[in-house]
Design a protein around this motif. Sequence first.
Motif, PDB file in Angstrom:
ATOM      1  N   PHE A  64       0.920  -1.084   0.080  1.00 10.73           N
ATOM      2  CA  PHE A  64       0.105  -0.104   0.017  1.00 10.73           C
ATOM      3  C   PHE A  64       0.943   1.014   0.139  1.00 10.73           C
ATOM      4  CE2 PHE A  64      -2.411  -3.352   1.964  1.00 10.73           C
ATOM      5  CZ  PHE A  64      -3.545  -3.266   1.371  1.00 10.73           C
ATOM      6  N   LEU A  65       0.321   2.253  -0.666  1.00  8.85           N
ATOM      7  CA  LEU A  65       1.122   3.507  -0.689  1.00  8.85           C
ATOM      8  C   LEU A  65       0.325   4.640   0.143  1.00  8.85           C
ATOM      9  CD1 LEU A  65       3.560   4.879  -2.652  1.00  8.85           C
ATOM     10  CD2 LEU A  65       1.746   5.293  -4.281  1.00  8.85           C
ATOM     11  N   VAL A  66       1.226   5.188   0.957  1.00  5.27           N
ATOM     12  CA  VAL A  66       0.736   6.262   1.791  1.00  5.27           C
ATOM     13  C   VAL A  66       1.390   7.613   1.377  1.00  5.27           C
ATOM     14  CG1 VAL A  66       0.232   7.209   4.391  1.00  5.27           C
ATOM     15  CG2 VAL A  66       0.223   4.802   3.450  1.00  5.27           C
ATOM     16  N   ARG A  67       0.617   8.673   0.834  1.00  5.61           N
ATOM     17  CA  ARG A  67       1.147  10.085   0.818  1.00  5.61           C
ATOM     18  C   ARG A  67       1.487  10.636   1.964  1.00  5.61           C
ATOM     19  NH1 ARG A  67       2.015   9.150  -4.392  1.00  5.61           N
ATOM     20  NH2 ARG A  67       0.329   8.798  -5.474  1.00  5.61           N
ATOM     21  N   ASP A  68       2.784  10.917   2.335  1.00  8.37           N
ATOM     22  CA  ASP A  68       2.878  11.298   3.932  1.00  8.37           C
ATOM     23  C   ASP A  68       2.966  12.860   3.642  1.00  8.37           C
ATOM     24  OD1 ASP A  68       3.585  11.129   6.304  1.00  8.37           O
ATOM     25  OD2 ASP A  68       5.947  10.818   6.079  1.00  8.37           O
ATOM     26  N   ARG A  69       2.370  13.235   4.839  1.00  9.89           N
ATOM     27  CA  ARG A  69       2.379  14.857   5.032  1.00  9.89           C
ATOM     28  C   ARG A  69       2.184  15.094   6.572  1.00  9.89           C
ATOM     29  NH1 ARG A  69      -3.926  15.937   3.171  1.00  9.89           N
ATOM     30  NH2 ARG A  69      -4.085  13.822   2.582  1.00  9.89           N
ATOM     31  N   LEU A  70       2.621  16.017   7.265  1.00 11.21           N
ATOM     32  CA  LEU A  70       2.377  16.161   8.641  1.00 11.21           C
ATOM     33  C   LEU A  70       0.938  15.974   8.915  1.00 11.21           C
ATOM     34  CD1 LEU A  70       4.654  19.540   8.989  1.00 11.21           C
ATOM     35  CD2 LEU A  70       5.231  17.112   9.759  1.00 11.21           C
TER      36      LEU A  70
END
Length: 165
Positions: A3-9
């Motif tokens: 699975f791919l998670v777009r990281d951000r704060l």
Amino acid sequence: MRFLVRDRLLGFGDDYWIEDDRGNKAFLVDGKAMRLRDTFELKDAQGRVLIDIRQKMLALRDTLLIERDGEPLATIRRKRLSLLRNHFRVALADGSTELDVSGRILDREFAVEYDGELLAVVSRRWLHVRETYGVDVVREDADPALLIAVAVCVIHLAEKEREGD
């Protein structure tokens, strides 16, 4: 299964999609803003709530509770008496099962294990997209929604602790 998670704060109140390895939307992390405690839901692509996550009130250490269908599923907190700062314990509701989460949480490089057996790996290493990390569920019989919820929780707890330092 990856699975791919777009990281951000991640602030609670933020919503973001988690995609499967084919680029399809698999899970939505739905942050609930304007609450007294940290709260969010993990939903499937059709918008059904799979997992509820909320902060446990009146706990000595930051603790997140995971529920499925209103029933307790797991409790996540930093492991006591660990030499590693990035070491979390996931106590499943059955009372006898514990998952171990360790590695470089803030760097998005860690593993989730049960009794020494690898269940999932969270990593940025095999991705070339900036601000993105992957959750690779290694065991086919593992619960991907639970493991993604665990990853999101430990990252949140580690970031919250860093902000407090």
